[in-house]
Scaffold this active site. Structure first.
Site, PDB file in Angstrom:
ATOM      1  N   LYS A  11       0.841  -1.208   0.000  1.00 37.63           N
ATOM      2  CA  LYS A  11       0.000   0.000   0.000  1.00 37.63           C
ATOM      3  C   LYS A  11       0.871   1.251   0.000  1.00 37.63           C
ATOM      4  O   LYS A  11       0.558   2.232  -0.653  1.00 37.63           O
ATOM      5  CB  LYS A  11      -0.918   0.020   1.238  1.00 37.63           C
ATOM      6  CG  LYS A  11      -2.022  -1.010   1.226  1.00 37.63           C
ATOM      7  CD  LYS A  11      -3.028  -0.769   2.344  1.00 37.63           C
ATOM      8  CE  LYS A  11      -2.459  -0.910   3.735  1.00 37.63           C
ATOM      9  NZ  LYS A  11      -2.014  -2.275   4.084  1.00 37.63           N
TER      10      LYS A  11
ATOM     11  N   THR B 129      -9.984 -14.794  -8.412  1.00 41.87           N
ATOM     12  CA  THR B 129     -10.429 -13.438  -8.045  1.00 41.87           C
ATOM     13  C   THR B 129     -11.332 -13.444  -6.810  1.00 41.87           C
ATOM     14  O   THR B 129     -11.711 -12.387  -6.319  1.00 41.87           O
ATOM     15  CB  THR B 129     -11.215 -12.784  -9.200  1.00 41.87           C
ATOM     16  OG1 THR B 129     -12.398 -13.566  -9.445  1.00 41.87           O
ATOM     17  CG2 THR B 129     -10.385 -12.711 -10.466  1.00 41.87           C
TER      18      THR B 129
ATOM     19  N   GLU C 158      20.675   7.909   6.059  1.00 41.34           N
ATOM     20  CA  GLU C 158      19.791   7.111   5.186  1.00 41.34           C
ATOM     21  C   GLU C 158      18.370   7.663   5.126  1.00 41.34           C
ATOM     22  O   GLU C 158      17.646   7.443   4.152  1.00 41.34           O
ATOM     23  CB  GLU C 158      19.763   5.638   5.632  1.00 41.34           C
ATOM     24  CG  GLU C 158      19.057   5.342   6.932  1.00 41.34           C
ATOM     25  CD  GLU C 158      19.913   5.479   8.190  1.00 41.34           C
ATOM     26  OE1 GLU C 158      19.517   4.954   9.239  1.00 41.34           O
ATOM     27  OE2 GLU C 158      20.985   6.140   8.114  1.00 41.34           O
TER      28      GLU C 158
ATOM     29  N   THR D   5     -10.432 -11.254  -3.815  1.00 41.87           N
ATOM     30  CA  THR D   5     -10.666  -9.829  -4.108  1.00 41.87           C
ATOM     31  C   THR D   5     -12.149  -9.498  -3.947  1.00 41.87           C
ATOM     32  O   THR D   5     -12.508  -8.485  -3.335  1.00 41.87           O
ATOM     33  CB  THR D   5     -10.190  -9.491  -5.534  1.00 41.87           C
ATOM     34  OG1 THR D   5      -8.769  -9.623  -5.567  1.00 41.87           O
ATOM     35  CG2 THR D   5     -10.570  -8.075  -5.941  1.00 41.87           C
TER      36      THR D   5
ATOM     37  N   ARG E  49      20.605   8.254  22.155  1.00 46.37           N
ATOM     38  CA  ARG E  49      20.639   8.753  23.521  1.00 46.37           C
ATOM     39  C   ARG E  49      22.079   9.057  23.956  1.00 46.37           C
ATOM     40  O   ARG E  49      22.331   9.901  24.761  1.00 46.37           O
ATOM     41  CB  ARG E  49      20.055   7.651  24.402  1.00 46.37           C
ATOM     42  CG  ARG E  49      19.449   8.099  25.674  1.00 46.37           C
ATOM     43  CD  ARG E  49      18.601   6.981  26.272  1.00 46.37           C
ATOM     44  NE  ARG E  49      17.213   7.117  25.924  1.00 46.37           N
ATOM     45  CZ  ARG E  49      16.472   6.165  25.369  1.00 46.37           C
ATOM     46  NH1 ARG E  49      17.003   5.000  25.074  1.00 46.37           N
ATOM     47  NH2 ARG E  49      15.214   6.371  25.081  1.00 46.37           N
TER      48      ARG E  49
ATOM     49  N   CYS F 201      25.328   5.863  13.466  1.00 45.91           N
ATOM     50  CA  CYS F 201      24.789   5.950  14.826  1.00 45.91           C
ATOM     51  C   CYS F 201      25.556   5.012  15.769  1.00 45.91           C
ATOM     52  O   CYS F 201      26.706   5.271  16.064  1.00 45.91           O
ATOM     53  CB  CYS F 201      23.280   5.687  14.820  1.00 45.91           C
ATOM     54  SG  CYS F 201      22.478   6.384  16.285  1.00 45.91           S
ATOM     55  N   LEU F 202      24.947   3.909  16.191  1.00 41.20           N
ATOM     56  CA  LEU F 202      25.671   2.968  17.055  1.00 41.20           C
ATOM     57  C   LEU F 202      26.921   2.447  16.327  1.00 41.20           C
ATOM     58  O   LEU F 202      27.931   2.132  16.947  1.00 41.20           O
ATOM     59  CB  LEU F 202      24.761   1.804  17.466  1.00 41.20           C
ATOM     60  CG  LEU F 202      25.382   0.756  18.397  1.00 41.20           C
ATOM     61  CD1 LEU F 202      25.773   1.348  19.739  1.00 41.20           C
ATOM     62  CD2 LEU F 202      24.434  -0.418  18.627  1.00 41.20           C
ATOM     63  N   GLY F 203      26.849   2.385  14.997  1.00 43.51           N
ATOM     64  CA  GLY F 203      28.004   1.964  14.202  1.00 43.51           C
ATOM     65  C   GLY F 203      29.181   2.899  14.388  1.00 43.51           C
ATOM     66  O   GLY F 203      30.339   2.483  14.497  1.00 43.51           O
TER      67      GLY F 203
ATOM     68  N   HIS G 233      21.576   9.720  11.141  1.00 42.45           N
ATOM     69  CA  HIS G 233      21.084   8.720  10.190  1.00 42.45           C
ATOM     70  C   HIS G 233      20.951   9.325   8.788  1.00 42.45           C
ATOM     71  O   HIS G 233      19.881   9.810   8.422  1.00 42.45           O
ATOM     72  CB  HIS G 233      19.705   8.204  10.625  1.00 42.45           C
ATOM     73  CG  HIS G 233      19.743   7.341  11.834  1.00 42.45           C
ATOM     74  ND1 HIS G 233      19.795   5.969  11.761  1.00 42.45           N
ATOM     75  CD2 HIS G 233      19.747   7.644  13.155  1.00 42.45           C
ATOM     76  CE1 HIS G 233      19.826   5.466  12.992  1.00 42.45           C
ATOM     77  NE2 HIS G 233      19.802   6.466  13.845  1.00 42.45           N
TER      78      HIS G 233
ATOM     79  N   ASP H 117       6.846   3.299   6.094  1.00 43.13           N
ATOM     80  CA  ASP H 117       6.244   3.747   4.827  1.00 43.13           C
ATOM     81  C   ASP H 117       6.505   5.234   4.563  1.00 43.13           C
ATOM     82  O   ASP H 117       6.542   5.662   3.415  1.00 43.13           O
ATOM     83  CB  ASP H 117       4.731   3.474   4.805  1.00 43.13           C
ATOM     84  CG  ASP H 117       4.419   2.065   4.306  1.00 43.13           C
ATOM     85  OD1 ASP H 117       5.104   1.615   3.365  1.00 43.13           O
ATOM     86  OD2 ASP H 117       3.528   1.405   4.857  1.00 43.13           O
TER      87      ASP H 117
END
Length: 533
Positions: A20, A191, A511, A194, A464, A383-385, A509, A74
């Site tokens: 969706k 079908t 990304e 549906t 944090r 971040c944590l990386g 981040h 999303d």
């Protein structure tokens, strides 16, 4: 266009995870290409206030908006497809709806009325749906309803849509996404699911205007006619959504079937010329032309691709713009050791050390950071990386064998990563978390400065713990430079080792802000370095 805002509702039936979000993003992209000002929002039927506290196994990655809201993944698709910037108002959960109603009730706003799902909860849902349209004067507000028609928890949302469609007439439209399964034994597409799904929607008082049928096999004209007839939908409004080699093909497939034209006609708007989507097609052509692969090792603790959705998309986008295919191998950090690291990472052109929370899998991330540093493999810590890169450097270069983050070891004598004093007093959203977009000043001449080509940047955070500035001089002297600093708090945002080919850790981040038409400069730079390795 600046008339009344038009509302498009996207619902799903038969099964969840049909895409969706991708259909909503594609509709948004196509309307945007026609010059309309659009936004997309997601309504999630679960009772959590937001996905911030959800395990990624439950709900995939937690996406962060610029205004510091922890949101559904999303919203990442919405931003990547359309380049819009979403906010807290673009993601609403049942938890937030109920909390808002209960808070009003406690304040006495309802003047002693009995609080019920109808009208109080549905009114609150309707208010939230219309909020963006009325506040920002969008031409179109696309609202995706999470879950599947027939779920108990999505009933109040369907009732709200029913009322809105009734109140708004031509200014509201429902797109229903269902699944057409293929029965291998009978060798035919069915079908019936549906039909049942549409019946359920109709029993909630909603007649879908457009059907999008998810399928693995091409649906012939007769089958579509049958669906149109049984579901009271015009033939041209039955669109198929076949599996594609990449989700970024979906807008083109929808445009070929005139989905955007049908929407405009149904809402009484002029259709005009079909947009060419030039830059989008160029991106896809480059993607198809790329034959050579760039091999990336993704070191994290969640064996689930949705947990690192934005990172995977950012790698894929950056690879395309470097004319390469992304070959990403997931390496579970819990299973990564000094003994097997060469086997796991030896053939990789680049390493990404993933973000995360908590102790689990941390030693593997430190092992990966060490391997990348000592073998000069382009390494990107997020971040944590980034914190793992700092801890590994402290242990093996600065000689603090017991260096750690306070998050992992409360009693560590060398707390190179810690909660800063001034942060301990912060008690707002997410407790002590730094969430959303923050400023960062880059050091001229650094590799990150070369990548961004500017000094001042803004990136989104979700963490944090911070780099402990007491150790800054020691790091700098030993060759790990602090090249990105937050101007307000003086906190270190970016570290890099200039002596190595590409060894960079970022506290934020990147990304979250990489999109199809504007890939993130750090990912582009990282992939480029990985190719030249």
């Amino acid at each position: 266009m600046q008339g009344e805002t038009k509302y498009i509702f996207v619902t799903g039936g038969v099964a969840s995870s049909l895409g969706k979000g991708i259909i909503s993003s594609s509709i948004g992209k196509l309307l945007q290409a026609r010059g309309y000002n659009i936004t997309i929002q997601k309504f999630d039927p679960y009772i959590n206030i937001d996905p911030g506290t959800l395990n990624p196994y439950e709900h995939g990655e937690c996406y962060v908006t610029v205004d510091g809201h922890e949101a559904d993944l999303d919203l990442g698709h919405y931003e990547r497809f359309t380049g819009i910037r979403t906010t807290k108002a673009n993601n609403v959960t049942t938890g937030r709806i109920y909390k808002s109603v209960i808070d009003k009730e406690r304040r006495g706003d309802y003047l002693g009325k009995t609080i019920q799902i109808i009208p109080h909860i549905t009114d609150e849902i309707k208010r939230s749906i219309k909020l963006l349209g009325t506040k920002n004067h969008f031409d179109f507000v696309i609202t995706e309803i999470g879950g599947t028609v027939g779920d108990i928890e999505s009933l109040p949302y369907l009732e709200s849509i029913r009322q809105l469609k009734w109140e708004m007439g031509k200014n509201a439209l429902c797109v229903h996404l269902t699944y057409v399964p293929y029965l291998a034994a009978a060798k035919e597409l069915k079908t019936k699911p549906t039909q049942h799904s549409v019946k359920q929607l109709q029993s909630a008082g909603i007649q879908p205007d457009i059907l999008v049928l998810r399928t693995e096999y091409d649906l012939n004209t007769n089958l579509r006619k049958k669906v149109a007839l049984f579901c009271n939908v015009e033939e041209k409004a039955v669109v198929q959504s076949l599996d594609q080699p990449t989700i970024y093909e979906v807008p083109l497939r929808m445009q070929e079937q005139a989905l955007d034209t049908t929407i405009l006609e149904k809402m009484g708007l002029p259709v005009g010329e079909t947009p060419s989507l030039g830059p989008w097609r160029e991106f896809l052509e480059r993607r198809h032309r790329a034959t050579e692969a760039v091999k990336i090792g993704l070191v994290g603790k969640y064996d689930l691709q949705d947990a690192y959705k934005s990172i995977l998309e950012s790698i894929s986008q950056a690879a395309t713009y470097n004319d390469r295919k992304a070959d990403v191998k997931f390496i579970n950090s819990e299973k990564l050791t000094d003994e097997n690291v060469a086997v796991q990472l030896g053939d990789r052109d680049g390493i990404i050390i993933c973000p995360g929370f908590g102790q689990r899998g941390i030693e593997g991330k430190l092992t990966a950071a060490n391997y990348g540093r000592t073998h000069d493999i382009p390494t990107f810590g997020i971040c944590l990386g980034m914190q793992c890169m700092a801890i590994e450097f402290a242990r093996n270069v600065l000689g603090f064998a017991d260096a750690n983050s306070r998050e992992m070891d409360e009693k560590t004598p060398h707390n190179v990563i810690d909660i800063m004093e001034e942060q301990k007093s912060i008690t707002n959203m997410g407790g002590t978390m730094r969430l959303g977009a923050y400023e960062c000043v880059l050091k001229k001449g650094s590799r990150v400065y070369e990548a961004y080509r500017k000094e001042h940047i803004q990136e989104r955070h979700r963490h944090r713990y911070e780099f402990n500035n007491e150790y800054k001089d020691a790091y700098e002297k030993a060759g790990m430079k602090c090249v990105g600093i937050n101007p307000e708090s003086d906190l270190v945002e970016i570290v890099e080792i200039p002596a190595l080919r590409w060894y960079i850790g970022v506290q934020f981040h990147p990304e979250y802000s990489s999109t199809v038409l504007k890939p993130h400069p750090l990912f582009l730079s990282f992939i480029k370095a990985a190719i030249t390795k």
